[in-house]
Structures are given as structure tokens and as C-alpha cells.
Design an enzyme around this catalytic site. Structure first.
Site, short mmCIF file in Angstrom:
data_model
loop_
_atom_site.label_atom_id
_atom_site.label_comp_id
_atom_site.label_asym_id
_atom_site.label_seq_id
_atom_site.Cartn_x
_atom_site.Cartn_y
_atom_site.Cartn_z
N LYS A 176 0.83 -1.09 -0.11
CA LYS A 176 -0.10 -0.13 -0.12
C LYS A 176 0.94 1.06 -0.14
O LYS A 176 1.99 1.31 0.76
CB LYS A 176 -0.91 -0.21 1.30
CG LYS A 176 -1.71 1.06 1.46
CD LYS A 176 -2.63 0.99 2.53
CE LYS A 176 -3.77 2.04 2.94
NZ LYS A 176 -4.59 1.85 3.90
N SER A 201 -9.63 1.64 3.12
CA SER A 201 -8.89 2.63 2.19
C SER A 201 -7.64 1.83 1.54
O SER A 201 -7.25 2.20 0.46
CB SER A 201 -8.17 3.63 3.04
OG SER A 201 -6.99 2.89 3.89
N SER A 236 -9.59 -0.74 7.38
CA SER A 236 -9.31 -0.54 5.88
C SER A 236 -8.52 -1.63 5.32
O SER A 236 -8.36 -1.78 3.95
CB SER A 236 -8.53 0.74 5.79
OG SER A 236 -8.99 1.78 5.93
N1 GLN Z 1 -13.07 3.82 6.52
C1 GLN Z 1 -12.37 4.08 7.68
C2 GLN Z 1 -12.22 5.76 7.91
O1 GLN Z 1 -12.70 6.12 6.52
C3 GLN Z 1 -11.26 3.33 8.01
C4 GLN Z 1 -10.07 3.81 7.36
C5 GLN Z 1 -8.91 3.13 7.75
O2 GLN Z 1 -8.83 2.06 8.39
N2 GLN Z 1 -7.80 3.47 7.34
O3 GLN Z 1 -11.79 6.32 8.59
#
Ligand code: GLN
Length: 500
Positions: free
Chosen positions: A80, A155, A179
Site C-alpha cells: 500500500k 482505504s 481499511s
Molecule cells: N473507512 C474508515 C475511515 O474512513 C477506516 C479507514 C482506515 O482504516 N484507514 O476512517
């Protein structure tokens, strides 16, 4: 799709070991697949083909010289683009870091390099890991290989799409509120959020430091377990790194049995507001587990109802503090004001206006507000109290069962531009089942549990902190039971992609 890109990471490792094929062949076939498909998926921000082939060549040479190699040596991986890679652009999905080439190395990349895994490239993500769809990337949307009109989740959407699209056999993501698990659920892959502090955060671009955790991802449980073992372990460079010796995950995944395992269904995460197909697939998976000898009980975690609210105060508060470093002075983008004096403040303001996207700005503003004098106790302080209640609820629940289970997400992958995908509040609600684990620091894993309306459904398993092995003791045999009952979820996709 060539045969090599269809293989799992462990199958590739076995073939490399026996000399059936070389790492250069394996790496090249994945690079070819990326160049043939990434116009469609957009999983990658940067493809590091030369570096990957260089590593592959070196591993092949060492193998022919009879050197001792790591079990995964020569098996390619995608990182990532939140993982710092020395000498290779690391963007965090943001214009702010578009041209930033890190002068130092992350512990994760160091471990991957030391073990000899060729890095195929850096995968797409929501800007600074804030989002659930990868639509907040400054480098375009990643599309779900199952259906290009649907989001891959986020994400770590690029990381998941790279796996589901057979572009990479292994991926490294990060999970602050889901994420890794949510994109795994949306793409029919396996994603793990380890215990907080068990994989080093040194060189992982910070979103919300008390919640962030690196997560291994694969197309099956054993692959994720093998990558987890490689990445985990104490790191003196990370002050929150646990001293624990970790391991045994792969063996647990391959040799455990569901007989006598107690699975606690979290009452608060089992039904209301969930898509029908998700509920049906989850219930069917529980029945499969029961038929294989697991005991299913219901557990009550009342504070979980407040977890989402607490997360959306704690996370932005930490975001507002972590992202203060992007000031146009030290690294990354620098924009001077179009008119007026050039001062620290005007440069900072012009840089942030140009460099950050809407979602990042929204969270910085929210966090700054929650932390401001006069509101601190009411918002941030109360959220921290809820965090403790969530931890207590989990501790009580784990006294009554081995692992907790729930659907990973309330819905399957949303369509781009669907009403929900455009509404930030609705998207925040999609994190309801994944966020509690981050607040409590406990490990979680998502594995595919069938399809609903042609899209994958994720089954989440949660274990007590520092007992990540329990995830694999259940996920391994559950995956086997689900596959013998209903076939392999990703095979459906592989057949579709082959037919193209
Ligand atoms: N979808 C969650 C957020 O928008 C989690 C994001 C993440 O785990 N980086 O914060």
C-alpha cells in the site's frame, strides 16, 4: 490469465523451492498481468518493475547457490502506498506527497526486502487512508475486479483489487478502522488486522496513531498467515511495538479444527440495517461452522453501539495532529500564495488548500474542533471513555467464547456514484463492524463467506489482544468447511476473468 498468476503465494513458494519455475518468471508474469489489466483496475499508483526483477534475479541466484532462504523468498508482494519505501515515491494517495521520495526505510519494507520478496509496486488508497471506497485518492478510483462499476472498498482498495485481479499474490495494507478487512470483504479476499503494536508502524505514514495497524492480505487464509508471520515482531524503532514473540499462524491455519470452538455472535452487529444477502450468507456460514463442530453462542457488547461515534471523534483528533506536519516547509508539496506576503502562515495555508482533498480537510477541521479548549472534555474526553467501555465489553465477551464473529460489513461493494458512495455519513456507518476492534486494539480477520447478488460477502472473526493465533485457528478450518460446502469464492471471479 497465465497459470502462475492464478497460484496462491504458498503454491508459488513451493514451486520456487522445487525449481518448477524461477522468481524472475513468477515476477514477470505478475508484471505482465499488471500492465494488461491496470487500465481497468487502477490498483497501482507506482509499478516498480525494475526493482522487482532485480530482487527476483538475486533470489534466484541465491537459490541456485544453495543458500538458506525465507519460505516466501521470490514470491512477489504489493505494498500500500502508505508504506515508506526508500528511494521509491511514496504518495499516501495525496497530492501533498505526489513527488516525495523517502530518504529512509520502513521496517515493513526492510523485512520484505530481507526475506527476498520482489515488490511489484505501490497500491492505490484513499488519501492518507481516510475513506472506504478509494474514491478519495488523488490518483483516480480503483475499480473492483468483480465488477468495474463497483468500488473495491478502502482505504486499502488498491491492495485488495491487486489480489482479486490476480495482479499480486500478496498485499500489505493498513487498517485504522477497517481499511484492510472491509476491502477484503468487498473483493472476496482475506484481510487481517493484527493486534495493535504487533507489526511495526515505523515508516507507515500516520493517520491516527493509536488505531493504525499494518495488515497482511492474501487470497486465502494460509497466505495471509504466512505474510503475517513475516511482518510481525518487536521493533525498537516503534515506541508502541509489543515485545511479544509471534508465530505459529500458518501452522494454526493449516492444522486446526472447529470442533469445540466457541464462536460468539455479537448481538449488536448481527442484523439491523444489514443487506439481506449479507445476513443470509453470514447465517449460512454460521451453520457451516456448526456442522463442522463449532458451538455458536450469542454475546452482548452494548457499548459497541457507541463505537462509531467515538471513532469519528478520536480518529479525526489524531488526524488533525498527525497531518500538521504537512506545512509546506519540511517535505512534500510547497505552494506560495498567489498574492500578498510570503509568510510561514500564508505558505502553509496555500499548500494545504492545494495539497489536501476534501475528505482530509473535513477530518482535520472536525478533529481540531473536537480538541479545542471548551470542547475537549465533551467530545474527545467522552470518546476516550467509550473506548474503555468497548474494551471492557470485549473482555467480558471473550470470557464466554474463543472468538467473536460478525459480518465484516453491512453491505456488499457499493456502486460508484451510488447515493451512499456520495454521502460521507452513510459511508461512516459502513465501518460499524470493523471499528470496535481498532478502538480496543484487538486483532480481526475477514474471509469470504459466499456471494450476495454476485458480489462477495465478508465474515469477520475477532480475537483477544495478543492472541492473533486464535483468528487462524478458526479462519483456517472455517475456510476449508465453506469451500467444501459452496466452492471457492474467488474461483467464480477467476472463471469470469479467464472467459474475457
Ligand atoms: N473507512 C474508515 C475511515 O474512513 C477506516 C479507514 C482506515 O482504516 N484507514 O476512517
Amino acid at each position: 490469465m497465465t497459470e502462475l498468476t492464478n497460484k496462491s503465494a504458498l503454491e508459488l513458494a513451493a514451486g520456487l523451492k522445487s525449481g518448477e519455475f524461477s522468481s524472475v518468471e513468477v515476477t514477470q508474469s505478475h508484471l505482465d498481468r499488471i500492465s494488461a489489466t491496470d487500465d481497468d483496475f487502477n490498483s497501482f499508483i507506482t509499478v516498480t518493475d525494475e526493482l522487482a526483477l532485480e530482487t527476483a534475479k538475486a533470489v534466484d541466484a541465491k537459490r541456485s547457490a544453495g543458500e538458506d532462504l525465507h519460505a516466501l523468498a521470490g514470491v512477489p508482494v504489493a505494498l500500500k502506498d502508505l508504506v515508506v519505501t526508500e528511494g521509491v515515491a511514496t504518495t499516501a494517495g495525496s497530492k501533498m506527497l505526489e513527488n516525495w521520495v523517502p530518504p529512509y526505510e520502513s521496517t515493513v519494507h526492510n523485512k520484505v526486502k530481507a526475506a527476498g520478496l520482489p515488490v511489484l509496486g505501490k497500491t492505490n488508497l484513499d488519501e492518507f487512508a481516510m475513506g472506504s471506497t478509494t474514491e478519495h485518492s488523488a490518483f483516480g478510483n480503483t475499480r473492483n475486479p468483480w465488477n468495474l462499476e463497483h468500488v473495491p472498498g478502502g482505504s486499502s482498495g488498491g491492495a485488495a483489487a491487486a489480489l482479486a485481479g490476480f495482479q499480486a499474490p500478496l498485499s500489505v495494507g493498513t487498517d485504522t478502522g477497517g481499511s484492510v478487512r472491509q476491502p477484503a470483504a468487498f473483493t472476496g479476499t482475506v484481510g487481517v488486522k493484527p493486534t495493535y503494536g504487533s507489526i511495526s508502524r515505523f515508516g507507515i505514514i500516520a493517520m491516527a496513531s493509536s488505531l493504525d495497524q499494518v495488515g497482511p492480505m492474501g487470497r486465502n487464509v494460509a497466505d495471509a498467515a504466512a505474510l503475517h508471520e513475516l511482518l510481525a515482531g518487536h521493533d525498537p524503532l516503534d515506541s508502541t511495538s509489543l515485545p511479544d514473540e509471534v508465530g505459529g499462524f500458518l501452522k494454526a491455519a493449516q492444522t486446526s479444527d472447529l470442533k469445540g470452538k466457541k464462536l460468539g455472535v455479537i448481538k449488536q452487529l448481527a442484523g439491523e440495517g444489514y443487506q439481506d444477502g449479507v445476513r443470509t450468507a453470514f447465517t449460512a456460514a454460521l451453520e457451516t461452522a456448526a456442522a463442522a463442530g463449532a458451538e455458536i453462542v450469542e454475546v452482548d457488547c452494548p457499548s459497541i453501539s457507541y463505537a462509531l461515534d467515538a471513532y469519528y471523534l478520536i480518529m479525526p483528533s489524531e488526524v488533525s495532529s498527525n497531518l500538521a506536519r504537512y506545512d509546506g516547509m519540511r517535505y512534500g508539496l510547497r505552494v506560495e500564495p498567489e498574492s500578498g506576503p510570503v509568510t510561514a502562515e500564508t505558505v502553509m495555508s496555500a499548500t494545504r488548500a492545494a495539497g489536501f482533498g476534501d475528505e482530509v480537510k473535513r477530518r482535520i477541521i472536525l478533529g481540531t474542533y473536537a480538541l479545542s479548549a471548551g470542547y475537549y472534555d465533551a467530545y474527545y474526553g467522552s470518546a476516550q471513555k467509550i473506548r474503555t467501555l468497548v474494551q471492557n465489553d470485549f473482555a467480558k465477551a471473550f470470557a464466554a467464547c474463543d472468538v467473536l464473529v460478525s459480518p465484516t460489513t453491512p453491505t456488499t461493494a457499493l456502486k460508484f456514484g451510488a447515493e451512499k458512495a456520495a454521502d460521507p455519513m452513510a459511508l461512516y456507518l459502513g465501518d460499524v463492524a470493523t471499528i470496535p476492534a481498532n478502538l480496543a486494539g484487538i486483532p480481526g480477520l475477514s474471509l469470504p463467506a459466499g456471494l450476495a447478488d454476485g458480489l462477495p460477502v465478508g465474515f469477520q472473526i475477532l480475537a483477544p489482544a495478543r492472541e492473533d493465533i486464535k483468528l487462524y485457528e478458526v479462519a483456517g478450518p472455517l475456510e476449508a468447511a465453506l469451500e467444501s460446502a459452496g466452492g471457492r469464492v474467488l474461483d467464480t471471479l477467476a472463471e469470469g476473468l479467464n472467459a474475457k
